[in-house]
Design an enzyme around this catalytic site. Structure first.
Site: not given
Ligand code: NAD
Length: 473
Positions: A171, A244, A278, A375
């Site tokens: 997804k 992650e 990230c 962040e």
């Molecule tokens: P997000 O948490 O808003 O969304 C991530 C995914 O989760 C999306 O596909 C979203 O639709 C889904 N989602 C949302 N609510 C959910 C739920 N209740 N249950 C299951 N899935 C759900 O994150 P974002 O804003 O898309 O991404 C940015 C974040 O990702 C930043 O905090 C960044 O640091 C982090 N990030 C971490 C890494 C790493 O490797 N540690 C890499 C890239 C990004």
């Protein structure tokens, strides 16, 4: 509305239309340019059933067979680099050159994970004969990805799942679903049907996945807030999770660092993907004697950086990816201003359509300001001043995050001594950023659970089974 041809879900090796869809916005204009299918719970059930069927064969495919199939998938992605990169730039906003690198890196993740050996084998003699350990695939992995580097992140999870012998349902983020749907079509063409199923939809689709009894593990990359919800939902069935999550990476610049060499590298490490990485540098700790000079050197680079739409070949930094993130970053800028931050560069949005924020360098802040504690995930960087090495370590570690950190110094021994005290999953000396399929990546504390990539990552997509009386090595 002009736009690319229609997008379909990929289920059991075939394209599937959905009854409803949702708009996908071009962050360089703020306008919708295409629509993505909105998968229902019934689509998820079909995808999980297809994955379960595909798993039965894939589990029994030997590692050479899996490796060959994954190499074919990676090659097919590379062959479509140009249309994939253009689509990624359109929906994500990053410059086209960076989008091309992302497509290459996504393919490299797949080929690189396929090349790793998960290990296992004979352990020792036991009371009933030889004892061996095997890494056994789990079944169906649900992959949930964010919007900042959609292809790399989705594919590194898919690659680990497949290499360990699992089938997947993927997804993408609702903000960037399209390039992943195209990868789903490539997977459907090149891999056994149902092995990789790709569904776009809203956050509710993610929740259905975390609660689905047919999914054995959730691999998640995204924010810490959502990661906690995923872990809570997974607890009900004790689904395995890899998380992650976010970071608030500190870069510590010591007074013996060569600023001419450090400033451009630090700038790139903080502003890559407009700060939406990230492991981007999110807090700079500069030792007092060099703090002003470093801040000014970074501000010069920020004022010079070319910001604009990703299809302009001169552009270095694209827009922030979506409206909520734009609003959040602007709120952090306002909070910094209200608390006496000094803006050496940027500090405002550009007066044009799309989600463009000027690269921003702020000094004069302390912990307790949102820009320092949270962040930011955008093109805004606070430069904080410190006196002693001990103080730098203490303040760098004083965060609930623990993804990455770096030390910049002309003195290797001094830098390494500090680096060893940093509470982060990856620590760099005189560099910051970068990941590779053979290196475990992840976070201390609230930056995640487990590690992705490397043999450690691969093993987190498998169960351990110890067998007594195995009859030979
Ligand atoms: P997000 O948490 O808003 O969304 C991530 C995914 O989760 C999306 O596909 C979203 O639709 C889904 N989602 C949302 N609510 C959910 C739920 N209740 N249950 C299951 N899935 C759900 O994150 P974002 O804003 O898309 O991404 C940015 C974040 O990702 C930043 O905090 C960044 O640091 C982090 N990030 C971490 C890494 C790493 O490797 N540690 C890499 C890239 C990004």
């Amino acid at each position: 509305m002009d736009g690319p041809p229609a997008f379909l879900l990929s289920i059991d090796g075939a394209g599937v239309a959905a009854a409803s869809d949702f708009p996908v916005i071009d962050p360089a204009t703020g306008e919708p340019f295409a629509r993505a299918p909105d998968a229902t719970e019934a689509h998820l059930n079909q995808a999980v059933a297809a994955a379960r069927r595909a798993f039965a064969n894939w589990r029994d495919t030997d590692s050479d067979g899996r490796r060959e199939a994954m190499k074919g998938f990676a090659a097919a992605i590379r062959a479509e680099r140009e249309p994939l990169a253009a689509l990624l730039t359109r929906e994500q906003g990053k410059p086209l050159a960076a989008a091309r690198r992302e497509v290459e890196a996504a393919a490299e993740r797949i080929a690189g994970m396929a090349a790793l050996d998960i290990g296992g084998g004979y352990l020792r003699e036991g009371p009933s004969g030889p004892v061996r350990l095997d890494y056994v695939p789990m079944g169906v992995v649900g992959v949930i990805a964010p919007w900042n580097a959609p292809l790399i992140l989705a594919m590194q999870m898919v690659a680990q799942a497949l290499a360990a012998g699992n089938a997947v349902v993927v997804k993408p983020s609702p903000f960037t679903p399209l390039s992943t749907l195209r990868l789903g079509e490539i997977a459907a063409r090149t891999l056994p049907p149902g092995l990789v199923n790709t569904l776009s939809g809203g956050n509710d689709l993610g929740q259905w996945m975390t609660g689905h009894p047919g999914i054995d593990k959730i691999a998640f990359v995204g924010s810490t807030a959502t990661g906690k919800k995923v872990m809570a939902a997974a607890a009900d069935s004790l689904k395995r999770v890899s998380l992650e999550l976010g970071g608030n990476d500190a870069a510590i610049v010591l007074d013996d660092a060569d600023l001419d060499a450090v400033a451009p590298r630090l700038f790139a490490s903080a502003f890559i993907n407009s700060g939406q990485i990230c492991m981007a540098v999110k807090r700079v700790f500069a030792q007092a004697p060099i703090a002003d000079a470093l801040a000014e050197a970074l501000a010069v680079l920020a004022r010079k950086a070319r910001v604009g739409g990703g299809f302009d070949p001169d552009v270095e930094l694209g827009p922030v990816q979506n409206q909520p993130q734009f609003t959040k970053v602007m709120a952090l800028i306002q909070d910094a201003r209200d608390r006496g931050g000094r803006f050496l560069a940027g500090g405002m949005a550009f007066d044009r359509p799309g989600y463009f924020i000027a690269p921003t360098i702020v000094t004069g802040l302390r912990e307790g300001t949102r820009l320092v504690d949270e962040e930011q995930f955008g093109p805004v960087l606070p430069i904080l001043s410190f006196d002693s090495d001990d103080e730098a370590v203490m303040r760098a570690n004083a965060t609930r995050f623990g993804l990455g950190a770096s030390v910049w110094s002309g003195d290797q021994a001094r830098a390494e001594a500090l680096a060893r005290r940093l509470e982060a999953g990856t620590v760099w000396i005189n560099a910051h950023g970068g990941a590779a399929p053979d290196l475990p990546f992840g976070g201390f504390k609230e930056s995640g659970i487990g590690r992705g990539m490397g043999v450690a990552g691969l093993r987190s997509y498998a169960e351990i089974r110890v067998m007594h009386g195995a009859g030979g090595a």
